[in-house]
Write a protein that holds these residues in place. Structure first.
Motif, PDB file in Angstrom:
ATOM      1  N   GLU A 148      25.674   9.915 -27.609  1.00 54.73           N
ATOM      2  CA  GLU A 148      27.105  10.169 -27.805  1.00 54.73           C
ATOM      3  C   GLU A 148      27.372  11.651 -27.999  1.00 54.73           C
ATOM      4  O   GLU A 148      28.268  12.229 -27.382  1.00 54.73           O
ATOM      5  CB  GLU A 148      27.632   9.387 -29.008  1.00 54.73           C
ATOM      6  N   THR A 149      26.560  12.276 -28.872  1.00 53.74           N
ATOM      7  CA  THR A 149      26.725  13.714 -29.116  1.00 53.74           C
ATOM      8  C   THR A 149      26.422  14.518 -27.864  1.00 53.74           C
ATOM      9  O   THR A 149      27.135  15.475 -27.533  1.00 53.74           O
ATOM     10  CB  THR A 149      25.805  14.162 -30.262  1.00 53.74           C
ATOM     11  N   SER A 150      25.355  14.133 -27.155  1.00 51.57           N
ATOM     12  CA  SER A 150      24.992  14.834 -25.919  1.00 51.57           C
ATOM     13  C   SER A 150      26.119  14.763 -24.900  1.00 51.57           C
ATOM     14  O   SER A 150      26.475  15.773 -24.272  1.00 51.57           O
ATOM     15  CB  SER A 150      23.713  14.226 -25.344  1.00 51.57           C
ATOM     16  N   ALA A 151      26.706  13.571 -24.736  1.00 53.59           N
ATOM     17  CA  ALA A 151      27.791  13.411 -23.768  1.00 53.59           C
ATOM     18  C   ALA A 151      29.018  14.221 -24.174  1.00 53.59           C
ATOM     19  O   ALA A 151      29.640  14.899 -23.342  1.00 53.59           O
ATOM     20  CB  ALA A 151      28.151  11.932 -23.636  1.00 53.59           C
ATOM     21  N   ALA A 152      29.374  14.167 -25.461  1.00 57.98           N
ATOM     22  CA  ALA A 152      30.564  14.881 -25.931  1.00 57.98           C
ATOM     23  C   ALA A 152      30.422  16.389 -25.725  1.00 57.98           C
ATOM     24  O   ALA A 152      31.349  17.063 -25.249  1.00 57.98           O
ATOM     25  CB  ALA A 152      30.820  14.561 -27.398  1.00 57.98           C
ATOM     26  N   MET A 153      29.250  16.933 -26.076  1.00 60.75           N
ATOM     27  CA  MET A 153      29.064  18.379 -25.964  1.00 60.75           C
ATOM     28  C   MET A 153      28.957  18.812 -24.510  1.00 60.75           C
ATOM     29  O   MET A 153      29.396  19.911 -24.139  1.00 60.75           O
ATOM     30  CB  MET A 153      27.825  18.799 -26.744  1.00 60.75           C
ATOM     31  N   THR A 154      28.378  17.974 -23.669  1.00 63.77           N
ATOM     32  CA  THR A 154      28.287  18.326 -22.250  1.00 63.77           C
ATOM     33  C   THR A 154      29.662  18.335 -21.597  1.00 63.77           C
ATOM     34  O   THR A 154      29.965  19.206 -20.776  1.00 63.77           O
ATOM     35  CB  THR A 154      27.355  17.346 -21.523  1.00 63.77           C
ATOM     36  N   VAL A 155      30.486  17.352 -21.933  1.00 71.53           N
ATOM     37  CA  VAL A 155      31.852  17.327 -21.402  1.00 71.53           C
ATOM     38  C   VAL A 155      32.631  18.555 -21.879  1.00 71.53           C
ATOM     39  O   VAL A 155      33.397  19.161 -21.114  1.00 71.53           O
ATOM     40  CB  VAL A 155      32.565  16.025 -21.815  1.00 71.53           C
ATOM     41  N   LEU A 156      32.455  18.939 -23.138  1.00 70.40           N
ATOM     42  CA  LEU A 156      33.097  20.153 -23.652  1.00 70.40           C
ATOM     43  C   LEU A 156      32.639  21.378 -22.863  1.00 70.40           C
ATOM     44  O   LEU A 156      33.462  22.226 -22.465  1.00 70.40           O
ATOM     45  CB  LEU A 156      32.765  20.325 -25.136  1.00 70.40           C
ATOM     46  N   SER A 157      31.346  21.479 -22.621  1.00 69.36           N
ATOM     47  CA  SER A 157      30.815  22.607 -21.849  1.00 69.36           C
ATOM     48  C   SER A 157      31.383  22.627 -20.436  1.00 69.36           C
ATOM     49  O   SER A 157      31.708  23.696 -19.893  1.00 69.36           O
ATOM     50  CB  SER A 157      29.286  22.531 -21.801  1.00 69.36           C
ATOM     51  N   PHE A 158      31.507  21.439 -19.837  1.00 71.86           N
ATOM     52  CA  PHE A 158      32.071  21.334 -18.485  1.00 71.86           C
ATOM     53  C   PHE A 158      33.497  21.879 -18.448  1.00 71.86           C
ATOM     54  O   PHE A 158      33.865  22.661 -17.569  1.00 71.86           O
ATOM     55  CB  PHE A 158      32.029  19.863 -18.050  1.00 71.86           C
ATOM     56  N   GLY A 159      34.313  21.467 -19.416  1.00 73.44           N
ATOM     57  CA  GLY A 159      35.699  21.934 -19.440  1.00 73.44           C
ATOM     58  C   GLY A 159      35.796  23.435 -19.614  1.00 73.44           C
ATOM     59  O   GLY A 159      36.594  24.110 -18.937  1.00 73.44           O
ATOM     60  N   LEU A 160      34.992  23.971 -20.526  1.00 69.91           N
ATOM     61  CA  LEU A 160      35.010  25.419 -20.752  1.00 69.91           C
ATOM     62  C   LEU A 160      34.549  26.177 -19.516  1.00 69.91           C
ATOM     63  O   LEU A 160      35.127  27.207 -19.157  1.00 69.91           O
ATOM     64  CB  LEU A 160      34.109  25.755 -21.946  1.00 69.91           C
ATOM     65  N   GLN A 161      33.491  25.678 -18.870  1.00 69.93           N
ATOM     66  CA  GLN A 161      32.963  26.385 -17.699  1.00 69.93           C
ATOM     67  C   GLN A 161      33.983  26.443 -16.572  1.00 69.93           C
ATOM     68  O   GLN A 161      34.214  27.513 -15.980  1.00 69.93           O
ATOM     69  CB  GLN A 161      31.688  25.702 -17.211  1.00 69.93           C
ATOM     70  N   ILE A 162      34.601  25.309 -16.254  1.00 70.32           N
ATOM     71  CA  ILE A 162      35.567  25.277 -15.154  1.00 70.32           C
ATOM     72  C   ILE A 162      36.736  26.222 -15.432  1.00 70.32           C
ATOM     73  O   ILE A 162      37.137  27.019 -14.569  1.00 70.32           O
ATOM     74  CB  ILE A 162      36.074  23.842 -14.943  1.00 70.32           C
TER      75      ILE A 162
END
Length: 507
Positions: A148-162
């Protein structure tokens, strides 16, 4: 199918989807904002970053994903915590030393003879540091089963990167794009840094078997960087320039979406095999491998063949007419990647059975073949040579891996079903391309995709390409979706198999 593995697979797929989609959309934005040559230059910098990060990994990421689940399953969380802390100290030190060395290199005037701004070299150094730390955090979270934590932080990273790549590319060009990648890696990197505050670190928890596994995993990953990564961009950059790299990058990016999509479902498999390899009979592991391979091929092959079929319409739509010459090499790369993706389950099983040594030796052979192609085929034939040689090496590696699994590990490989799935996927691609030839205008692409999907579904049923028990496994995965989606999913799956719904799926 156990609910735990379904849930972990879904969360791991969500995290992987964010990563793949982030890379794909970032490259599309770069192509639209900066053009072919600049896209090639950025792609080369990203590849160089990934290569250095792999060099700095020392097998730690795989070690965390392999041994932490086993400790967690044995209720040894404190020992898992001590192992993580012991691995992080030397890992972080190596990352900092590499960062400092890259900064010194970037500041040296002779190190950058091209017209690229020096700021980009410093940003690459920063990106190396952040991505290396982020990889450690991901390995820890997955190893500790905190999907859950891995998915949440990866999605956050995706949004910031784009967001940051779009803003940076619009106002600051290549340097702004690299800064956007740095921002995207920052959240996970910051999470990893917390291990620096552990005062007492017991290095004795790093047992000889862990060292051996890490060493083979690391060396195998380095060799794999030439086979499965983007080593072709190095030879293209040297022989044909940045524009050719930009052309090839289109195919590599599409392959990440088409073939890597199904691979997202394998993120929890290493932990799954690692938990059971010491407690379950070998026959259970073998059956799980066969089922996982069939289902992965069921998803990967039609996505690869179907995507390759519609690339003549998809590439100009997303990248613009400047990338029209990228269609043919992209078709080769994407189709080959679909086959290569089908072998991912076997790789996870070999790691769980501590056969990272074979992965290392086979990747060394593949790396040698890739380098030989880079020195002979690519200088003479350019982008098409790079695409064809990449496809040939990957197909050879897939065959070698399946041979090892069948002959050395005595694990049956479902060749018959894989052949039928490949034939069904080929029919899907032929149907989609035929629609593009017959239908013109804005509706051609969606119609081609729809017809290809229907043909594939029908071909799988007619050829009995998927056993009834695999259909039930897919149905179990869909059981966690909303009721409306579940009913549609269930009805679609009922068309895949001729057998009645009487199959019991063992947990």
């Amino acid at each position: 199918m156990p609910r735990t593995i379904v849930r972990k697979t879904f969360l791991s797929a969500l995290a992987g989807a964010a990563t793949s989609l982030g890379g794909f959309l970032s490259m599309v934005l770069i192509a639209r904002l900066l053009g072919v040559a600049e896209t090639g230059a950025i792609a080369y910098a990203i590849w160089l970053t990934s290569l250095i990060v792999t060099l700095l990994d020392f097998g730690v990421h795989s070690t965390l994903a392999r041994f932490l689940p086993q400790l967690v399953a044995g209720h040894e969380e404190k020992r898992a915590d001590r192992l993580t802390a012991a691995l992080f100290r030397p890992y972080a030190a190596a990352c900092v030393v590499a960062f400092a060395g890259l900064c010194v290199y970037a500041a040296w005037p002779l190190a950058n003879p091209s017209d690229r701004p020096a700021s980009e070299a410093f940003l690459v150094a920063t990106l190396v540091l952040l991505q290396a730390l982020a990889n450690f955090a991901l390995g820890y979270l997955r190893g500790m089963q905190r999907f859950e934590t891995s998915a949440a932080m990866t999605v956050l990273s995706f949004g910031l990167q784009i967001a940051c790549v779009a803003i940076g590319g619009r106002f600051w060009g290549g340097a702004g794009v690299l800064a956007g990648y740095c921002v995207g890696s920052a959240p996970l990197a910051i999470r990893a840094v917390r291990w620096l505050w552990r005062r007492h670190v017991d290095m004795r928890v790093i047992e000889p078997q862990i060292v051996r596994f890490a060493a083979f995993s690391w060396l195998g990953a380095l060799a794999a960087a030439f086979v499965w990564s983007r080593s072709e961009v190095f030879f293209l950059q040297r022989s044909w320039g940045a524009e050719s790299v930009g052309i090839l990058t289109v195919g590599l990016t599409f392959s990440n979406i088409a073939a890597q999509g199904p691979l997202l479902l394998t993120g929890a498999l290493l932990a799954f095999f690692s938990e059971r390899v010491e407690t379950q009979p070998l026959d259970v592991i073998n059956k799980a491998f066969a089922a996982g391979t069939r289902m992965l091929a069921f998803l990967a092959l039609p996505l690869g063949f179907g995507t390759a079929a519609v690339l003549p319409a998809l590439v100009p739509l997303l990248y613009g007419s400047a990338f029209d010459s990228a269609v043919e090499p992209a078709e080769i790369v994407v189709a080959a990647a679909a086959f290569a993706a089908s072998g991912a389950v076997g790789t996870h099983m070999m790691c769980a059975r501590n056969r990272s040594d074979f992965i290392f030796y086979s990747n060394i052979l593949g790396a040698a073949l890739s380098i030989a192609a880079g020195l002979t085929v690519i200088p003479g034939y350019g982008v098409l040579g790079a695409a064809a040689s990449r496809a040939a090496v990957q197909m050879f590696m897939l065959g070698l891996g399946l041979w090892f699994i069948a002959r050395r590990l005595n694990c049956p490989v479902p060749f018959r079903h894989l052949a039928r799935l490949a034939a069904s996927a080929a029919l899907c691609g032929v149907a989609a391309r035929a629609v593009l030839q017959l239908v013109h205008g804005p509706l051609a692409l969606p119609i081609a995709i729809g017809v290809g999907a229907l043909v594939y579904w029908a071909a799988v049923r007619m050829l009995d390409a998927l056993p009834p028990e695999d259909v039930e496994r897919l149905r179990a995965i869909g059981a966690r979706s909303p009721r409306v989606v579940q009913r549609l999913f269930d009805r679609a799956l009922s068309l895949l198999s001729r057998a009645p719904r009487t199959v019991e799926v063992a947990e």
